[in-house]
Design a protein around this motif. Structure first.
Motif, PDB file in Angstrom:
ATOM      1  N   ILE A 235     -37.524  20.756  -1.855  1.00 48.41           N
ATOM      2  CA  ILE A 235     -37.848  20.960  -3.271  1.00 48.41           C
ATOM      3  C   ILE A 235     -38.347  22.390  -3.456  1.00 48.41           C
ATOM      4  N   LEU A 236     -37.629  23.159  -4.247  1.00 45.39           N
ATOM      5  CA  LEU A 236     -38.059  24.521  -4.545  1.00 45.39           C
ATOM      6  C   LEU A 236     -39.051  24.488  -5.706  1.00 45.39           C
ATOM      7  N   ALA A 237     -40.226  25.034  -5.458  1.00 47.48           N
ATOM      8  CA  ALA A 237     -41.263  25.153  -6.486  1.00 47.48           C
ATOM      9  C   ALA A 237     -41.868  26.550  -6.403  1.00 47.48           C
ATOM     10  N   ALA A 238     -40.991  27.533  -6.166  1.00 46.41           N
ATOM     11  CA  ALA A 238     -41.438  28.902  -5.926  1.00 46.41           C
ATOM     12  C   ALA A 238     -41.504  29.730  -7.195  1.00 46.41           C
ATOM     13  N   GLY A 239     -41.134  29.150  -8.320  1.00 46.18           N
ATOM     14  CA  GLY A 239     -41.245  29.859  -9.581  1.00 46.18           C
ATOM     15  C   GLY A 239     -39.956  30.537 -10.002  1.00 46.18           C
ATOM     16  N   ALA A 240     -39.967  31.067 -11.220  1.00 48.96           N
ATOM     17  CA  ALA A 240     -38.748  31.581 -11.833  1.00 48.96           C
ATOM     18  C   ALA A 240     -38.274  32.890 -11.247  1.00 48.96           C
TER      19      ALA A 240
ATOM     20  N   ASN B 283     -30.258  33.514 -17.542  1.00 50.81           N
ATOM     21  CA  ASN B 283     -31.109  32.814 -18.521  1.00 50.81           C
ATOM     22  C   ASN B 283     -32.599  33.103 -18.333  1.00 50.81           C
ATOM     23  N   TYR B 284     -32.931  34.291 -17.836  1.00 52.29           N
ATOM     24  CA  TYR B 284     -34.347  34.640 -17.643  1.00 52.29           C
ATOM     25  C   TYR B 284     -35.045  34.715 -19.003  1.00 52.29           C
ATOM     26  N   LEU B 285     -36.111  33.941 -19.143  1.00 45.35           N
ATOM     27  CA  LEU B 285     -36.919  33.867 -20.358  1.00 45.35           C
ATOM     28  C   LEU B 285     -38.308  34.425 -20.091  1.00 45.35           C
ATOM     29  N   ASP B 286     -38.879  35.071 -21.077  1.00 44.25           N
ATOM     30  CA  ASP B 286     -40.272  35.492 -20.967  1.00 44.25           C
ATOM     31  C   ASP B 286     -40.788  35.791 -22.365  1.00 44.25           C
ATOM     32  N   HIS B 287     -42.097  35.813 -22.512  1.00 42.71           N
ATOM     33  CA  HIS B 287     -42.721  36.143 -23.786  1.00 42.71           C
ATOM     34  C   HIS B 287     -43.093  37.620 -23.787  1.00 42.71           C
ATOM     35  N   PHE B 288     -42.572  38.356 -24.754  1.00 44.38           N
ATOM     36  CA  PHE B 288     -42.872  39.770 -24.939  1.00 44.38           C
ATOM     37  C   PHE B 288     -44.029  39.882 -25.915  1.00 44.38           C
ATOM     38  N   CYS B 289     -44.996  40.725 -25.605  1.00 45.38           N
ATOM     39  CA  CYS B 289     -46.232  40.774 -26.390  1.00 45.38           C
ATOM     40  C   CYS B 289     -46.636  42.211 -26.669  1.00 45.38           C
ATOM     41  N   THR B 290     -46.978  42.477 -27.920  1.00 43.63           N
ATOM     42  CA  THR B 290     -47.611  43.750 -28.257  1.00 43.63           C
ATOM     43  C   THR B 290     -49.097  43.513 -28.458  1.00 43.63           C
TER      44      THR B 290
ATOM     45  N   THR C 140     -32.001  38.577 -16.621  1.00 45.77           N
ATOM     46  CA  THR C 140     -31.541  38.099 -15.318  1.00 45.77           C
ATOM     47  C   THR C 140     -32.545  38.466 -14.233  1.00 45.77           C
ATOM     48  N   ILE C 141     -32.533  37.673 -13.156  1.00 45.38           N
ATOM     49  CA  ILE C 141     -33.283  37.994 -11.940  1.00 45.38           C
ATOM     50  C   ILE C 141     -32.340  37.742 -10.769  1.00 45.38           C
ATOM     51  N   HIS C 142     -31.979  38.813 -10.056  1.00 45.38           N
ATOM     52  CA  HIS C 142     -31.022  38.689  -8.955  1.00 45.38           C
ATOM     53  C   HIS C 142     -31.466  39.531  -7.758  1.00 45.38           C
ATOM     54  N   ILE C 143     -31.118  39.063  -6.577  1.00 50.39           N
ATOM     55  CA  ILE C 143     -31.407  39.835  -5.367  1.00 50.39           C
ATOM     56  C   ILE C 143     -30.531  41.086  -5.339  1.00 50.39           C
ATOM     57  N   VAL C 144     -31.010  42.090  -4.631  1.00 45.83           N
ATOM     58  CA  VAL C 144     -30.243  43.328  -4.439  1.00 45.83           C
ATOM     59  C   VAL C 144     -30.098  43.656  -2.963  1.00 45.83           C
TER      60      VAL C 144
ATOM     61  N   GLN D 275     -38.268  42.693  -3.420  1.00 45.25           N
ATOM     62  CA  GLN D 275     -38.299  41.974  -4.691  1.00 45.25           C
ATOM     63  C   GLN D 275     -36.927  42.026  -5.358  1.00 45.25           C
ATOM     64  N   PRO D 276     -36.539  40.962  -6.041  1.00 47.45           N
ATOM     65  CA  PRO D 276     -35.278  40.981  -6.774  1.00 47.45           C
ATOM     66  C   PRO D 276     -35.347  41.907  -7.979  1.00 47.45           C
ATOM     67  N   ALA D 277     -34.196  42.223  -8.533  1.00 49.20           N
ATOM     68  CA  ALA D 277     -34.139  43.050  -9.738  1.00 49.20           C
ATOM     69  C   ALA D 277     -34.427  42.166 -10.947  1.00 49.20           C
ATOM     70  N   ILE D 278     -35.516  42.485 -11.653  1.00 48.14           N
ATOM     71  CA  ILE D 278     -35.942  41.703 -12.823  1.00 48.14           C
ATOM     72  C   ILE D 278     -35.569  42.499 -14.071  1.00 48.14           C
ATOM     73  N   ARG D 279     -34.645  41.953 -14.844  1.00 51.92           N
ATOM     74  CA  ARG D 279     -34.159  42.634 -16.046  1.00 51.92           C
ATOM     75  C   ARG D 279     -34.389  41.705 -17.248  1.00 51.92           C
ATOM     76  N   PRO D 280     -35.480  41.889 -17.973  1.00 51.86           N
ATOM     77  CA  PRO D 280     -35.831  40.945 -19.050  1.00 51.86           C
ATOM     78  C   PRO D 280     -34.917  41.013 -20.272  1.00 51.86           C
ATOM     79  N   ASN D 281     -34.377  42.213 -20.576  1.00 50.98           N
ATOM     80  CA  ASN D 281     -33.531  42.371 -21.760  1.00 50.98           C
ATOM     81  C   ASN D 281     -34.298  42.052 -23.037  1.00 50.98           C
ATOM     82  N   PHE D 282     -35.542  42.506 -23.100  1.00 49.29           N
ATOM     83  CA  PHE D 282     -36.384  42.235 -24.265  1.00 49.29           C
ATOM     84  C   PHE D 282     -35.785  42.831 -25.544  1.00 49.29           C
ATOM     85  N   LEU D 283     -36.045  42.164 -26.676  1.00 45.84           N
ATOM     86  CA  LEU D 283     -35.693  42.646 -28.009  1.00 45.84           C
ATOM     87  C   LEU D 283     -34.197  42.872 -28.173  1.00 45.84           C
TER      88      LEU D 283
END
Length: 541
Positions: free
Chosen positions: A256-261, A296-303, A398-402, A409-417
């Motif tokens: 069972i993977l429970a290592a997070g997004a 399908n990487y989701l996150d909350h963007f905050c100012t 997206t979050i993908h290994i490089v 660490q994988p490449a984390i590309r949120p694509n905000f806004l």
């Protein structure tokens, strides 16, 4: 005595000792019928700051408690690397987060069900939320649990400036909401947090600690999962690195993977599971094609808007010099005072346009202002901050290994806004925030708006401020999303089983098909508890 690891087999291997992993370890080991191994790359939560609510200020950049991930630079956010803290050690992000407890809106989960995630509508998950919590606070809707493992309460310290903010919300036309986790989320009030007697209650404290003495549970810290062991279409175990040695642990029933997004999709890809083009580019031979892994990487963007305050009564002063010594003494003697604060004191949930089913923007009010928001470094003068976040962003990253190196660490590309609606909602949310802060109840405290400042008036000004200053609020989700049988892009089915591989399940924030309306820890706890039900039912079957 608990099991001592010997490179042998377990019925269940849980990869990740964070929020979901702690709950799964307790639930799957509870009846004594199955042997369970919980693997955590970090260590025990030994720092005293892990139980002091305000301790996250000390731990937020500590590599012993935070993976310290960062996003890739993207044009939409002015080529900035944005911090993506993820908890490390038993308890995971519940060791370093703001402790804010938000279930979300019923519509969130009903949308999951409409996407084919049978059994995940609000009527299905609401009983799970109830059994998670022991809620001490107003419950006008009779919607809350009273005997669960997680204590939840409203923030106890209520300075006058917080009451003024809530009154300002009322003056602007919004209601005071006694329980945003009840029937309706709309309105202003005080945040609910997972605390008891002034102390943080992490997932490790609430679930794992009571289970640590079980003979059928092995808790393996400093154990880094390198890849999954696959055999004839089945997850047979996990290859791990422990201090001084490498091992292979085998699973009789399930891994069972429970290592997070961030790290669940990373481990899948390191094991050859994912998009072939991503795997080959990283030097990994594809073994099982699942095109949705890391998408399908989701996150909350905050100012964060902030104001100069007229009185020296904010955390900027209370956490320095002799005042800090006084605060430490008060906390030590009574578990009260400024050290009980997390990241949010008072809330607002508002709608930015007509026709919405529920709020689409969340406010976080705190009587503090930051010289560096990412590192939580406070200004040296009185200040207050209003965080503004869009609740259900349309943008997907997206979050993908490089690299085949598990330590990279994988490449984390949120694509905000990325969408017009996301940009509109953020701008309107900030405008509403300014309107609230300009109401009469704030007059006794407000000196001037420092950021973005009075010169920020046009749509372009607001959007530029968001692009240059916005941060994630650490709600990574969605990268191994759940879906129905007709959904070719989903990674797991509605029972959280990885498509096409037997004996492999994912139970953490990565399975969310869409973002929930608020802080994500409560939803992750629900997913873990409900996921344990599914595992046990399938095992009995």
């Amino acid at each position: 005595m608990p099991i001592e690891p010997s490179g042998t087999a377990f019925d269940f291997i849980i990869v990740g000792g964070g929020t979901a992993g702690c709950i799964l370890a307790e639930r799957l080991s509870a009846d004594g019928r199955h042997t369970v191994a919980l693997l955590e790359a970090g260590g025990e939560a030994r720092s005293p700051w892990t139980v002091v609510p305000a301790g996250f200020y000390k731990l937020l950049t500590n590599p012993s408690y935070n993976w310290n991930f960062r996003t890739e630079p993207e044009p939409a956010t002015c080529m900035r690397e944005i911090a993506v803290p993820r908890g490390k050690g038993l308890g995971g992000s519940t060791l370093i987060n703001g402790m804010i407890y938000v279930r979300g809106q019923p519509q969130d989960y009903n949308r999951w069900a409409q996407r084919g995630c049978t059994g995940w509508g609000f009527d299905d998950v609401e009983p799970v939320f109830r059994r998670l919590e022991t809620y001490v606070g107003p419950d006008p809707d009779d919607a809350r649990g009273k005997d669960g493992p997680l204590p939840v309460c409203e923030v106890e310290e209520r300075p006058a400036i917080a009451e003024a903010f809530i009154s300002a919300g009322e003056a602007a036309g919004y209601r005071r909401n006694p329980d945003y986790n009840g029937v309706s989320q709309d309105g202003f009030g005080y945040y609910q947090v997972n605390q008891k007697s002034g102390r943080r209650v992490s997932a490790a404290a609430a679930w794992l600690a009571p289970a640590r003495g079980r003979k059928n549970l092995a808790v393996l810290t400093d154990t880094f999962a390198v890849k999954l062991l696959l055999s004839e279409g089945r997850a047979a175990g996990v290859e791990v690195k422990r201090p001084g040695k490498a091992e292979r642990l085998s699973a009789r029933c399930e891994v069972i993977l429970a290592a997070g997004a961030v790290q669940s999709p990373q481990l899948l890809e390191l094991s050859g599971i994912g998009r072939p083009e991503v795997l080959k580019a990283a030097g990994i031979e594809p073994r099982h094609i699942l095109s949705g892994v890391g998408e399908n990487y989701l996150d909350h963007f905050c100012t964060r808007m902030n104001w100069r305050v007229s009185r020296p009564e904010t955390l900027n002063e209370e956490t320095r010099g002799w005042r800090l010594l006084r605060a430490v003494a008060r906390y030590a003697l009574a578990r009260k005072g400024v050290l009980t604060f997390g990241t949010g004191l008072a809330h607002g949930f508002v709608r930015t346009r007509e026709g919405l089913e529920g709020p689409d923007v969340q406010f976080f009010f705190m009587h503090a202002s930051y010289a560096n928001a990412a590192e939580r470094k406070l200004d040296r003068f009185p200040g207050m901050t209003l965080g503004v976040t869009q609740l259900r962003p349309e943008s997907r990253g997206t979050i993908h290994i490089v690299s085949p190196d598990p330590a990279r660490q994988p490449a984390i590309r949120p694509n905000f806004l990325a969408t017009a609606e996301d940009r509109r909602a953020m701008v309107e949310g900030m405008k509403i925030g300014r309107t609230v802060m300009e109401q009469a109840p704030m007059d006794a405290f407000r000196v001037r708006e420092m950021s973005p400042g009075k010169d920020c008036v046009s749509e372009e000004d607001w959007l530029d401020f968001a692009r240059r200053n916005g941060q994630t609020i650490y709600h990574t989700a969605g990268t191994c999303r759940m879906g129905g049988e007709a959904d070719p892009e989903c990674v797991v089915d509605a029972r959280l089983r990885v498509r096409g591989i037997k004996g492999l399940r994912i139970i953490d924030a990565s399975v969310m098909p869409e973002m929930v309306s608020g802080n994500t820890q409560a939803a992750v706890m629900m997913i873990a508890d409900k996921g344990a039900d599914l595992v046990l039912a399938d095992t009995r079957g």
